[in-house]
Design a protein around this motif. Structure first.
Motif, PDB file in Angstrom:
ATOM      1  N   ASP A  56      17.183   1.696 -34.876  1.00 23.35           N
ATOM      2  CA  ASP A  56      15.872   1.934 -34.843  1.00 23.35           C
ATOM      3  C   ASP A  56      14.931   0.861 -34.841  1.00 23.35           C
ATOM      4  O   ASP A  56      14.005   0.672 -34.344  1.00 23.35           O
ATOM      5  N   VAL A  57      15.364  -0.232 -35.528  1.00 26.32           N
ATOM      6  CA  VAL A  57      14.874  -1.512 -35.474  1.00 26.32           C
ATOM      7  C   VAL A  57      15.939  -2.713 -35.822  1.00 26.32           C
ATOM      8  O   VAL A  57      16.845  -2.426 -36.523  1.00 26.32           O
ATOM      9  N   ALA A  58      15.376  -3.923 -35.674  1.00 23.83           N
ATOM     10  CA  ALA A  58      16.263  -5.057 -35.935  1.00 23.83           C
ATOM     11  C   ALA A  58      15.520  -6.056 -36.858  1.00 23.83           C
ATOM     12  O   ALA A  58      14.213  -6.100 -36.615  1.00 23.83           O
ATOM     13  N   ILE A  59      16.192  -6.666 -37.538  1.00 32.29           N
ATOM     14  CA  ILE A  59      15.712  -7.396 -38.617  1.00 32.29           C
ATOM     15  C   ILE A  59      16.407  -8.896 -38.122  1.00 32.29           C
ATOM     16  O   ILE A  59      17.690  -8.896 -38.574  1.00 32.29           O
ATOM     17  N   ASP A  60      15.604  -9.882 -37.942  1.00 27.98           N
ATOM     18  CA  ASP A  60      16.335 -11.122 -37.562  1.00 27.98           C
ATOM     19  C   ASP A  60      16.031 -12.310 -38.702  1.00 27.98           C
ATOM     20  O   ASP A  60      14.943 -12.645 -38.786  1.00 27.98           O
ATOM     21  N   PHE A  61      17.221 -12.555 -39.393  1.00 32.36           N
ATOM     22  CA  PHE A  61      16.979 -13.925 -40.296  1.00 32.36           C
ATOM     23  C   PHE A  61      18.336 -14.522 -40.018  1.00 32.36           C
ATOM     24  O   PHE A  61      19.171 -14.632 -40.818  1.00 32.36           O
ATOM     25  N   SER A  62      18.118 -15.201 -38.582  1.00 34.11           N
ATOM     26  CA  SER A  62      19.552 -16.086 -38.462  1.00 34.11           C
ATOM     27  C   SER A  62      19.140 -17.488 -38.456  1.00 34.11           C
ATOM     28  O   SER A  62      18.836 -17.866 -39.500  1.00 34.11           O
ATOM     29  N   VAL A  63      19.407 -18.079 -37.172  1.00 34.13           N
ATOM     30  CA  VAL A  63      19.167 -19.598 -37.200  1.00 34.13           C
ATOM     31  C   VAL A  63      18.218 -19.867 -36.009  1.00 34.13           C
ATOM     32  O   VAL A  63      18.262 -19.109 -35.133  1.00 34.13           O
ATOM     33  N   PRO A  64      17.469 -20.935 -35.963  1.00 38.43           N
ATOM     34  CA  PRO A  64      16.601 -21.214 -34.727  1.00 38.43           C
ATOM     35  C   PRO A  64      17.288 -21.112 -33.412  1.00 38.43           C
ATOM     36  O   PRO A  64      16.762 -20.573 -32.323  1.00 38.43           O
ATOM     37  N   SER A  65      18.554 -21.717 -33.448  1.00 39.58           N
ATOM     38  CA  SER A  65      19.151 -21.555 -32.092  1.00 39.58           C
ATOM     39  C   SER A  65      19.635 -20.170 -31.727  1.00 39.58           C
ATOM     40  O   SER A  65      19.894 -20.073 -30.296  1.00 39.58           O
ATOM     41  N   SER A  66      19.572 -19.274 -32.476  1.00 38.12           N
ATOM     42  CA  SER A  66      19.916 -17.935 -32.075  1.00 38.12           C
ATOM     43  C   SER A  66      18.640 -17.019 -32.044  1.00 38.12           C
ATOM     44  O   SER A  66      19.022 -15.868 -31.303  1.00 38.12           O
ATOM     45  N   ALA A  67      17.443 -17.465 -32.382  1.00 30.95           N
ATOM     46  CA  ALA A  67      16.594 -16.555 -32.597  1.00 30.95           C
ATOM     47  C   ALA A  67      16.079 -15.878 -31.426  1.00 30.95           C
ATOM     48  O   ALA A  67      15.895 -14.754 -31.105  1.00 30.95           O
ATOM     49  N   VAL A  68      15.810 -16.817 -30.373  1.00 27.68           N
ATOM     50  CA  VAL A  68      15.287 -16.268 -28.906  1.00 27.68           C
ATOM     51  C   VAL A  68      16.386 -15.353 -28.249  1.00 27.68           C
ATOM     52  O   VAL A  68      15.793 -14.199 -27.576  1.00 27.68           O
ATOM     53  N   LEU A  69      17.570 -15.617 -28.405  1.00 31.62           N
ATOM     54  CA  LEU A  69      18.454 -14.852 -27.632  1.00 31.62           C
ATOM     55  C   LEU A  69      18.515 -13.368 -28.444  1.00 31.62           C
ATOM     56  O   LEU A  69      18.580 -12.479 -27.712  1.00 31.62           O
ATOM     57  N   ASN A  70      18.559 -13.449 -29.609  1.00 36.35           N
ATOM     58  CA  ASN A  70      18.412 -12.256 -30.408  1.00 36.35           C
ATOM     59  C   ASN A  70      17.345 -11.237 -30.139  1.00 36.35           C
ATOM     60  O   ASN A  70      17.484 -10.165 -29.857  1.00 36.35           O
ATOM     61  N   ILE A  71      16.131 -12.023 -30.278  1.00 37.57           N
ATOM     62  CA  ILE A  71      14.905 -11.086 -30.162  1.00 37.57           C
ATOM     63  C   ILE A  71      14.850 -10.543 -28.453  1.00 37.57           C
ATOM     64  O   ILE A  71      14.333  -9.519 -28.541  1.00 37.57           O
ATOM     65  N   SER A  72      15.036 -11.411 -27.617  1.00 41.93           N
ATOM     66  CA  SER A  72      15.121 -11.043 -26.143  1.00 41.93           C
ATOM     67  C   SER A  72      16.064  -9.979 -25.979  1.00 41.93           C
ATOM     68  O   SER A  72      15.896  -9.055 -25.376  1.00 41.93           O
ATOM     69  N   THR A  73      17.215  -9.846 -26.578  1.00 42.84           N
ATOM     70  CA  THR A  73      18.206  -8.859 -26.217  1.00 42.84           C
ATOM     71  C   THR A  73      17.755  -7.590 -26.851  1.00 42.84           C
ATOM     72  O   THR A  73      17.949  -6.443 -26.254  1.00 42.84           O
ATOM     73  N   CYS A  74      17.080  -7.600 -28.075  1.00 43.41           N
ATOM     74  CA  CYS A  74      16.562  -6.302 -28.774  1.00 43.41           C
ATOM     75  C   CYS A  74      15.533  -5.799 -27.717  1.00 43.41           C
ATOM     76  O   CYS A  74      15.557  -4.704 -27.592  1.00 43.41           O
ATOM     77  N   PHE A  75      14.681  -6.550 -27.281  1.00 46.17           N
ATOM     78  CA  PHE A  75      13.577  -5.953 -26.558  1.00 46.17           C
ATOM     79  C   PHE A  75      14.143  -5.405 -25.200  1.00 46.17           C
ATOM     80  O   PHE A  75      13.683  -4.460 -24.797  1.00 46.17           O
ATOM     81  N   ASN A  76      15.065  -6.186 -24.489  1.00 48.31           N
ATOM     82  CA  ASN A  76      15.584  -5.496 -23.377  1.00 48.31           C
ATOM     83  C   ASN A  76      16.587  -4.462 -23.782  1.00 48.31           C
ATOM     84  O   ASN A  76      16.856  -3.463 -22.679  1.00 48.31           O
ATOM     85  N   GLY A  97      15.373  -2.293 -25.821  1.00 49.28           N
ATOM     86  CA  GLY A  97      14.458  -1.080 -26.532  1.00 49.28           C
ATOM     87  C   GLY A  97      14.399  -0.937 -28.118  1.00 49.28           C
ATOM     88  O   GLY A  97      14.160   0.115 -28.704  1.00 49.28           O
ATOM     89  N   VAL A  98      14.622  -2.300 -28.586  1.00 49.79           N
ATOM     90  CA  VAL A  98      14.686  -1.964 -30.014  1.00 49.79           C
ATOM     91  C   VAL A  98      13.706  -3.104 -30.637  1.00 49.79           C
ATOM     92  O   VAL A  98      13.686  -4.211 -30.445  1.00 49.79           O
ATOM     93  N   PRO A  99      12.631  -2.547 -31.447  1.00 53.76           N
ATOM     94  CA  PRO A  99      11.754  -3.432 -32.154  1.00 53.76           C
ATOM     95  C   PRO A  99      12.428  -4.484 -33.104  1.00 53.76           C
ATOM     96  O   PRO A  99      13.410  -4.308 -33.501  1.00 53.76           O
ATOM     97  N   VAL A 100      11.429  -5.557 -33.319  1.00 50.10           N
ATOM     98  CA  VAL A 100      12.227  -6.626 -33.892  1.00 50.10           C
ATOM     99  C   VAL A 100      11.265  -6.902 -35.005  1.00 50.10           C
ATOM    100  O   VAL A 100       9.881  -7.206 -34.948  1.00 50.10           O
ATOM    101  N   ILE A 101      11.792  -7.500 -36.465  1.00 52.42           N
ATOM    102  CA  ILE A 101      11.330  -7.810 -37.335  1.00 52.42           C
ATOM    103  C   ILE A 101      11.957  -9.244 -37.428  1.00 52.42           C
ATOM    104  O   ILE A 101      12.811  -9.451 -37.692  1.00 52.42           O
ATOM    105  N   CYS A 102      11.323 -10.412 -37.349  1.00 47.30           N
ATOM    106  CA  CYS A 102      11.766 -11.748 -37.429  1.00 47.30           C
ATOM    107  C   CYS A 102      10.989 -12.651 -38.412  1.00 47.30           C
ATOM    108  O   CYS A 102       9.995 -12.737 -38.569  1.00 47.30           O
ATOM    109  N   GLY A 103      12.404 -13.043 -39.316  1.00 48.89           N
ATOM    110  CA  GLY A 103      11.874 -14.152 -40.148  1.00 48.89           C
ATOM    111  C   GLY A 103      12.347 -15.202 -40.138  1.00 48.89           C
ATOM    112  O   GLY A 103      12.098 -16.306 -41.013  1.00 48.89           O
ATOM    113  N   THR A 104      13.197 -15.639 -39.011  1.00 48.84           N
ATOM    114  CA  THR A 104      13.645 -16.932 -38.835  1.00 48.84           C
ATOM    115  C   THR A 104      12.486 -17.850 -38.182  1.00 48.84           C
ATOM    116  O   THR A 104      11.739 -17.542 -37.398  1.00 48.84           O
TER     117      THR A 104
END
Length: 236
Positions: free
Chosen positions: A43-63, A65-72
């Motif tokens: 239903d939702v993704a929570i991203d506390f990863s590393v700077p080099s992974s954040a953009v891929l993680n976020i874009s994959t979620c949006f593509n 259909g998953v909302p994102v909470i990002c603290g990276t």
């Protein structure tokens, strides 16, 4: 609520525990080398990863259909790109340099004080942030947010880790073992000093805020901040 955890280090594990305590389910625990299998159930993704992974993680979620909470932190040169993708996919997104409810109150206090001090030119502002030695970026994202809050409300124009020149705010970044996060703001004059300070005692506050934000964003569309969450009437 079904949660995908993107980043499964110390912070991810604290988020997992708090989410389970609040009755939620974890459907994906993704480390740096893991796949996104299970994201389709979230239903939702929570991203506390590393700077080099954040953009891929976020874009994959949006593509997906998953909302994102990002603290990276440390990836914000791509922030506008991720906001555009969020809007294009009609998704929802909260980025926060710090999800602690106390820190977000501190953000508001910081801006209020900056407005009060804006015309008192006898005071010079500086900042200090202290974090654990595993933190990858310096200054912290929280420190940058605090500096930007001062810049927005005063004649200061930039921040620097070096000696401040002109309209710059000096930030001293320290890395000390087992310090979750301490942020101090100083206004110094020849006769006195004003200081405001936030000290985190553990990662619990960051994790709870992220889970609360995830609960809040369900059913909403758009780009939000922790200020929206903090002052929402339906926040628990």
């Amino acid at each position: 609520m079904k949660i995908a955890l993107l980043g499964y280090g110390k912070m991810g594990k604290v988020i997992e525990r708090i989410a389970l305590e609040r009755g939620h389910e974890i459907v994906l625990r993704k480390g740096s080398q893991d796949s996104f299998d299970g994201l389709e159930n979230a239903d939702v993704a929570i991203d506390f990863s590393v700077p080099s992974s954040a953009v891929l993680n976020i874009s994959t979620c949006f593509n997906s259909g998953v909302p994102v909470i990002c603290g990276t932190t440390g990836w914000l040169e791509h922030y506008d790109e991720m906001v555009a993708l969020c809007n294009e996919k009609n998704e929802s997104f909260i980025y926060g340099s710090n999800f602690s409810l106390g820190v977000n109150i501190f953000f508001e206090l910081n801006e209020y004080l900056a407005k009060m001090m804006a015309n008192l030119k006898q005071y010079n502002v500086s900042m200090e942030e202290i974090h654990h030695t595993q933190k990858l970026d310096a200054p912290s994202g929280t420190a940058i947010s605090l500096a930007n809050g001062i810049i927005k409300n005063t004649s200061y124009e930039n921040w620097t880790l070096d000696d401040a020149k002109g309209h710059e705010i000096h930030i001293e970044a320290k890395r000390i073992e087992n310090i979750p996060g301490t942020h101090s703001i100083f206004y110094d004059s020849n006769v006195d000093q004003i200081e405001i300070k936030h000290t985190a005692h553990s990662r619990e506050g960051f994790a709870l805020g992220a889970v609360v934000a995830a609960e809040w964003i369900i059913g909403k569309k758009g780009v939000f901040t922790m200020k929206d969450v903090l002052f929402s009437e339906n926040r628990e």
